[in-house]
Design an enzyme around this catalytic site. Structure first.
Site, PDB file in Angstrom:
ATOM      1  N   ASP A  68       0.857  -1.179   0.000  1.00 24.97           N
ATOM      2  CA  ASP A  68       0.000   0.000   0.000  1.00 24.97           C
ATOM      3  C   ASP A  68       0.897   1.234   0.000  1.00 24.97           C
ATOM      4  OD1 ASP A  68      -2.250   1.916   0.733  1.00 24.97           O
ATOM      5  OD2 ASP A  68      -3.332   0.012   0.829  1.00 24.97           O
ATOM      6  N   HIS A  83       2.233   1.968  -3.157  1.00 25.50           N
ATOM      7  CA  HIS A  83       1.298   2.927  -3.741  1.00 25.50           C
ATOM      8  C   HIS A  83       1.807   4.356  -3.662  1.00 25.50           C
ATOM      9  CE1 HIS A  83      -2.398   0.025  -3.262  1.00 25.50           C
ATOM     10  NE2 HIS A  83      -1.403  -0.489  -3.969  1.00 25.50           N
TER      11      HIS A  83
END
Length: 424
Positions: A243, A266
């Protein structure tokens, strides 16, 4: 044959200097005759029953060592020697303490149980709460999160999902809450169930040289998440996760983030914001010298599409290298990751005074810069300087909705609504 040392140029001791030396020894004999007293505030977890075999639960030993160090009126230290220590349940090292200088040195690997339910309803593995002046040096924390990730990849099973970030809670390996003057250096976090490190309600936290590692497909394993905190410094983290490498939540002010290596992951995100109607904003964030490698995003600001008092202002992204990044520069004020239950309103988060400077590298998509801002609160005073990105050896495109700003100098990506001026 080595040369003999040169003769000393110091004069021989005088009677006065001998008298002073004798007087010092007479007045302070405890410095020589009671060396154990100086070490009385150092605590080794082995002395409290911890066994470094990786299978015997050492939780109580760690808590007992903390209780002693916290109760000491003098600066104290906790030592965790080499080996593997099983920490079989969620633990909270709670303050306030009797001293404001507790140093924890970890030379071992701390292991979670293989059963992913060990955290239970605590939402954390390690938490330091209401402490001041704590420093953590080294240590490898292995939360064995792959057991939970595998469960989540089988939707037929009833797997815990952890608390949602929009409720300002998470399930993390290491949490710092309501604390100040904290230092973390050289720590390694492996396979976190969800977040690796959470900083919540803290002041003056410095994180240096940490390594945070999880599989690129691991869900919600943010590297470092900061919220409701001020004066946070993050230096030289190396983050490979599933993430956001670093995420910044509401109520965060005065953040300095430098020399980040991110990928997979991310990217670095501010948000998501706008979950609450009455929400504190994000202000004065600087991110410099970052490298993104095959990440989903580079620099991202994201908010839900609903009314809120939140804001983002005075944010600076500088000196970054993008290597095959899907969304190198992104502002998304219609954030709704699963496309179900989306608010479908105009975001009330006001975004202003955001700059991007010296951003180079490659985009994995044709649209390398996307400003999708709020129709009710358009983005203002966005600055792009020396942004040179390529997509398949060609300049990429920029998309711009409800955003105004300026491009300075030579940039290969120019949003159509931006004005241009030469660098001064």
């Amino acid at each position: 044959m080595p040369n003999p040392p040169p003769p000393s140029s110091s004069p021989p001791p005088t009677s006065l200097s001998l008298l002073i030396t004798f007087s010092f020894l007479f007045l302070f004999p405890c410095s020589l005759v009671t060396p154990s007293l100086a070490k009385s505030t150092s605590y080794n977890v082995l002395d409290f029953g911890a066994i470094p075999d990786g299978t015997t639960d050492a939780t109580n030993a760690f808590l007992s060592a903390w209780d002693k160090a916290c109760a000491s009126p003098k600066p104290s230290s906790i030592h965790v020697p080499q080996g593997e220590f099983l920490i079989g349940r969620a633990v909270t090292f709670r303050g306030p303490c009797s001293n404001n200088a507790i140093s924890i040195t970890i030379r071992a690997t701390l292991l979670a149980p293989s059963q992913y339910t060990f955290v239970g309803n605590a939402l954390h593995w390690f938490t330091f709460d209401q402490v001041k002046g704590v420093s953590i040096h080294g240590g490898e924390f292995d939360a064995r999160g792959s057991f939970l990730w595998n469960c989540k990849n089988k939707p037929s099973l009833n797997c815990p999902i952890g608390a949602a970030i929009q409720n300002y809670e998470s399930e993390e390996t290491l949490g710092l809450t309501n604390s100040e003057h904290i230092v973390i250096t050289g720590l390694t976090s492996l396979n976190s169930q969800l977040f690796h490190i959470l900083i919540n309600g803290c002041h003056n936290v410095k994180i240096h040289g940490v390594k945070l590692m999880a599989d690129g497909n691991s869900p919600n394993t943010d590297g470092i998440h900061v919220q409701f905190s001020t004066d946070i410094t993050i230096l030289k983290p190396r983050i490979r996760t599933g993430d956001d490498c670093i995420s910044v939540g509401p109520g965060s002010k005065n953040l300095w983030i430098e020399d980040v290596a991110c990928g997979p992951g991310h990217g670095i995100s501010i948000g998501s914001l706008g979950w609450d109607l009455d929400e504190p904003g994000v202000k004065n964030v600087t991110v410099i010298k970052t490298t993104f490698s095959k990440t989903q995003n580079g620099f991202r600001i994201k908010s839900w599409g609903r009314p809120t008092s939140g804001f983002v202002e005075d944010v600076h992204f500088e000196h970054a290298i993008m290597s095959y990044v899907q969304n190198p520069i992104l502002i998304d004020q219609n954030y709704c990751p699963y496309r179900t239950g989306c608010p479908s309103q105009a975001s009330g988060v006001k975004i202003s005074d955001v700059s991007y400077k010296d951003i180079h590298g490659t985009s994995a998509t044709l649209v390398a810069v996307k400003f999708d801002c709020s129709a009710e609160e358009p983005c203002e005073r966005i600055t792009m300087e020396d942004v040179k990105l390529f997509y398949k050896n060609q300049p990429p495109q920029a998309m711009c909705n409800h955003a105004g700003g300026t491009t300075i100098g030579v940039s290969f990506v120019v949003p159509p609504s931006f004005s241009t001026r030469n660098s001064s």
